[in-house]
Design an enzyme around this catalytic site. Structure first.
Site, PDB file in Angstrom:
ATOM      1  N   SER A 100     -54.045 -51.025   2.616  1.00 30.40           N
ATOM      2  CA  SER A 100     -54.202 -49.016   2.214  1.00 30.40           C
ATOM      3  C   SER A 100     -52.929 -48.375   2.820  1.00 30.40           C
ATOM      4  O   SER A 100     -51.758 -48.999   3.467  1.00 30.40           O
ATOM      5  CB  SER A 100     -55.415 -48.797   1.878  1.00 30.40           C
ATOM      6  N   HIS A 101     -53.001 -47.272   2.946  1.00 31.55           N
ATOM      7  CA  HIS A 101     -52.205 -46.293   3.039  1.00 31.55           C
ATOM      8  C   HIS A 101     -52.547 -46.044   4.437  1.00 31.55           C
ATOM      9  O   HIS A 101     -51.258 -45.427   5.211  1.00 31.55           O
ATOM     10  CB  HIS A 101     -52.453 -44.926   2.502  1.00 31.55           C
ATOM     11  N   ASP A 159     -48.267 -46.913  -1.650  1.00 32.04           N
ATOM     12  CA  ASP A 159     -48.825 -47.032  -0.613  1.00 32.04           C
ATOM     13  C   ASP A 159     -48.487 -48.211  -0.297  1.00 32.04           C
ATOM     14  O   ASP A 159     -48.076 -49.197  -0.834  1.00 32.04           O
ATOM     15  CB  ASP A 159     -50.317 -46.337  -0.516  1.00 32.04           C
ATOM     16  N   ASP A 201     -49.995 -51.471  -0.001  1.00 29.10           N
ATOM     17  CA  ASP A 201     -50.695 -51.674  -0.837  1.00 29.10           C
ATOM     18  C   ASP A 201     -50.755 -51.455  -2.515  1.00 29.10           C
ATOM     19  O   ASP A 201     -50.776 -52.484  -3.694  1.00 29.10           O
ATOM     20  CB  ASP A 201     -52.269 -52.603  -1.052  1.00 29.10           C
ATOM     21  N   ASP A 215     -51.437 -48.934  -5.029  1.00 26.43           N
ATOM     22  CA  ASP A 215     -52.265 -48.660  -5.644  1.00 26.43           C
ATOM     23  C   ASP A 215     -51.758 -47.371  -5.794  1.00 26.43           C
ATOM     24  O   ASP A 215     -52.276 -46.705  -6.733  1.00 26.43           O
ATOM     25  CB  ASP A 215     -53.747 -48.871  -5.622  1.00 26.43           C
ATOM     26  N   ARG A 216     -51.400 -46.628  -4.614  1.00 28.32           N
ATOM     27  CA  ARG A 216     -51.514 -45.118  -5.111  1.00 28.32           C
ATOM     28  C   ARG A 216     -49.854 -44.224  -5.515  1.00 28.32           C
ATOM     29  O   ARG A 216     -49.149 -45.319  -4.909  1.00 28.32           O
ATOM     30  CB  ARG A 216     -51.143 -44.349  -3.119  1.00 28.32           C
ATOM     31  N   LYS A 227     -57.141 -48.827  -9.419  1.00 28.46           N
ATOM     32  CA  LYS A 227     -55.804 -47.674  -9.350  1.00 28.46           C
ATOM     33  C   LYS A 227     -54.393 -48.568  -8.891  1.00 28.46           C
ATOM     34  O   LYS A 227     -54.122 -49.321  -8.404  1.00 28.46           O
ATOM     35  CB  LYS A 227     -55.207 -46.538  -8.143  1.00 28.46           C
TER      36      LYS A 227
HETATM   37  C1  G16 Z   1     -59.848 -45.766  -1.535  1.00 26.64           C
HETATM   38  C2  G16 Z   1     -60.291 -45.959  -2.747  1.00 26.64           C
HETATM   39  C3  G16 Z   1     -60.820 -44.322  -3.083  1.00 26.64           C
HETATM   40  C4  G16 Z   1     -60.529 -43.322  -2.655  1.00 26.64           C
HETATM   41  C5  G16 Z   1     -59.162 -43.082  -1.275  1.00 26.64           C
HETATM   42  C6  G16 Z   1     -59.824 -42.031   0.158  1.00 26.64           C
HETATM   43  O1  G16 Z   1     -58.570 -45.913  -1.524  1.00 26.64           O
HETATM   44  O2  G16 Z   1     -60.487 -47.115  -3.078  1.00 26.64           O
HETATM   45  O3  G16 Z   1     -61.287 -44.661  -4.090  1.00 26.64           O
HETATM   46  O4  G16 Z   1     -59.992 -42.035  -2.941  1.00 26.64           O
HETATM   47  O5  G16 Z   1     -59.795 -44.414  -0.025  1.00 26.64           O
HETATM   48  O6  G16 Z   1     -61.183 -42.652   0.509  1.00 26.64           O
HETATM   49  P1  G16 Z   1     -61.706 -41.667   1.952  1.00 26.64           P
HETATM   50  O7  G16 Z   1     -61.358 -40.430   1.179  1.00 26.64           O
HETATM   51  O8  G16 Z   1     -63.014 -42.184   1.548  1.00 26.64           O
HETATM   52  O9  G16 Z   1     -60.899 -41.890   2.767  1.00 26.64           O
HETATM   53  P2  G16 Z   1     -57.271 -46.496  -0.378  1.00 26.64           P
HETATM   54  O10 G16 Z   1     -55.928 -46.920  -1.458  1.00 26.64           O
HETATM   55  O11 G16 Z   1     -57.129 -46.664   0.340  1.00 26.64           O
HETATM   56  O12 G16 Z   1     -57.683 -47.931  -1.142  1.00 26.64           O
END
Ligand code: G16
Length: 543
Positions: A112-113, A277, A279, A281-282, A376
């Site tokens: 992800s990010h 981000d 991937d 999704d954000r 997302k």
């Molecule tokens: C993932 C989850 C999200 C979550 C985020 C942050 O996002 O899919 O639902 O809100 O992590 O999670 P944490 O607060 O546990 O770091 P992504 O974009 O990283 O796949």
């Protein structure tokens, strides 16, 4: 030829908030990825006649991992694999493809990010046939398998040509290489009024910037925003996905998307800015000199959904993660529809979406989405905003101010303390938990504590329970402080402190959120003793 490879369990292969995320170097250890993939396949059970989608965000190790996964999928009996060209699929596009072709799920490769590159992070998760991240029952079963694994299946076979669209064979399995953008772009055209958005751009007075942060949304944004909608060439910046994201941190927030933030400030600021981000999704949405919090974005989208073709017939309900502000709750109340509060993690929205209980959902962590896929979706949120702007012909700021005047403002911020010593972070949470036992009914500064607990959730559809989802301090005026440890980091621990204060429509609604929240911030820091215990002057990231 099928091969049975002997292996031994690795420690720590329990998926976190969103799959298994570790350093690239951890994944590169012999058998590490293979063990986890075999555990996924074992959790699925009989893979014969099944179709698997495979794609990732293009970060370092993506291509190598895909070759390993495809060989193992064939050896485990999958009939077919749908793969994005060059191994690329944004996370929402992977969800779209899983659903559109009615497949049996997919493996999504992304951290992800989190930063990429040889020294950066890598990740893997399984998405179910509904296109959404596997629920805890599945991820826990996978984890259990990783702890007892003794062998995995693979194939002695040359690499698949990931760059060649069309069909190939890998042992007995068919591989279909797809254009990673086409199906997703078609889905977006079916939801939004592209003619109206095109007209907005055609007038030449509306300038935007989309920062793809050298991550996966580059090709998607170029095709949709510039080619199909006619945004000025050059509107999409950092559009070439790079394995290390150009050395950047592909997290669309005010700290890391600074190139975009600079373009959105000052007298010559653009009209609309957005970023996505690693991937895809954000999303982060900005107006001219104006930041839209993700919580407000969800609420504004919900309140304006009737302006957008794909949602014109009404929305069934809204869901938000617990730490997300309650702005969306107010819209739901006004619309007479339910608003659900779930733990952090997109996987918790899946059942509600599948059951038709909700149409829209979102999180404070820059995630917004709907029932069109089960992830997302960054670009979807951007298109939603562009559609609203094309209809209302007001600035982003005017739309949000108008929203606050109607519903009030849930002033909101999150303070992150990243890379903390794990024991220190756990100690803070343990001590807070202990203090919470006696704090109810007490005054803390000008606030009175109405409730203090560790958030638990019972899924309204399947009754599954999730505990330990974040420490909530709820005050009698509805203000909240939430303490939670991130489940996505790969280094030490990250403490997140979420702060929310409600201002009614009659209040002075302008003002800087950090100043407006100063009292709550002070309480949160004092209660947790975070500065003293970390020896730090402040958080690493404020959003
Ligand atoms: C993932 C989850 C999200 C979550 C985020 C942050 O996002 O899919 O639902 O809100 O992590 O999670 P944490 O607060 O546990 O770091 P992504 O974009 O990283 O796949």
């Amino acid at each position: 030829m099928k091969r049975h490879i002997a292996t031994q369990p690795f420690e720590g292969q329990r998926p976190g908030t969103s799959g298994l995320r570790k350093k690239v170097t951890v994944f590169q250890q012999p058998h590490y990825l293979e063990n986890f993939v075999q555990a996924i396949f074992d959790t699925i059970g009989d893979c014969a006649h099944k179709t698997l989608v495979v794609g990732g965000d293009g970060r370092y190790y993506n291509r190598e991992a895909i070759q390993i996964i495809l060989r193992m999928a064939s050896a485990n009996g999958f009939a077919c694999a749908l793969v994005g060209r060059d191994g690329l699929l944004s996370t929402p596009a992977a969800s779209c493809v899983i659903r559109k072709y009615k497949t049996d799920g997919g493996i999504v490769l992304s951290a992800s990010h989190n930063p990429g590159g040889a020294e950066g992070d890598f990740g893997i998760k399984f998405n179910m046939p509904n296109g959404g991240p596997a629920p805890e029952s599945f991820t826990e079963a996978t984890y259990a398998r990783t702890r007892e694994i003794t062998q995995y299946l693979t194939l002695a076979h040359e690499d698949v040509e990931l760059g060649r669209i069309g069909t190939q064979r890998l042992g007995d399995m068919t591989i279909q290489i797809l254009d990673p953008v086409a199906d997703y772009a078609e889905l977006m055209e079916s939801l939004f009024d592209f003619d109206q958005i095109r007209a907005l751009f055609a007038e030449g007075l509306f300038n935007i910037c989309f920062d793809a942060m050298h991550a996966i949304t580059g090709p998607y944004a170029l095709e949709i925003l510039e080619n199909r909608l006619g945004a000025m060439p050059g509107s999409v910046i950092n559009s070439v996905p790079l394995p290390d994201f150009g050395g950047g941190h592909p997290d669309p927030n005010l700290t890391y998307a600074h190139e975009l933030v600079d373009l959105m400030q000052g007298a010559n600021a653009l009209d609309f800015g957005a970023a996505s981000d690693g991937d895809g999704d954000r999303n982060m949405v900005l107006g001219k000199n104006f930041f839209v919090t993700p919580s407000d974005s969800l609420a504004v989208i919900a309140a304006n959904a009737h302006l957008v073709p794909g949602y014109r017939d009404g929305i069934a309900g809204i869901a938000r993660s617990m730490p997300t502000s309650q702005a969306a709750d107010r819209v739901a109340e006004a619309l007479g529809i339910p608003c659900y509060e779930t733990p952090t993690g997109w996987k918790f929205f899946g059942n509600l979406l599948d059951a038709g209980k909700i149409t829209l959902c979102g999180e404070e962590s820059f995630g917004t989405g709907s029932n069109h896929v089960r992830e997302k979706d960054g670009l979807w949120a951007v298109l939603f905003w562009l559609n609203i702007l094309a209809v209302r012909r007001q600035s982003v700021e005017a739309i949000v101010l108008d929203h606050w005047r109607r519903y009030g403002r849930n002033v909101y911020s999150r303070h992150d303390f990243e890379g903390m010593d794990t024991d220190t972070a756990r100690g803070i949470m343990a001590d807070l938990t202990a203090r919470f036992e006696t704090i109810k009914g007490k005054s803390v500064g000008p606030y009175v504590v109405a409730n203090a607990d560790d958030f638990s959730y019972t899924d309204p559809i399947d009754g599954s329970e999730s505990h330990g989802q974040g420490l909530r301090l709820i005050f009698t005026d509805g203000s909240r402080i939430v303490f939670r440890l991130s489940g996505t980091g790969t280094e030490g621990a990250t403490l997140r402190i979420y702060l929310e204060q409600y201002l009614g429509p009659e209040a002075d609604l302008s003002g800087d959120s950090q100043e407006l929240l100063a009292g709550l911030i002070d309480i949160a820091y004092r209660l947790s003793e975070v500065l003293m215990r970390t020896g730090r002057g402040g958080p690493t990231v404020i959003t």
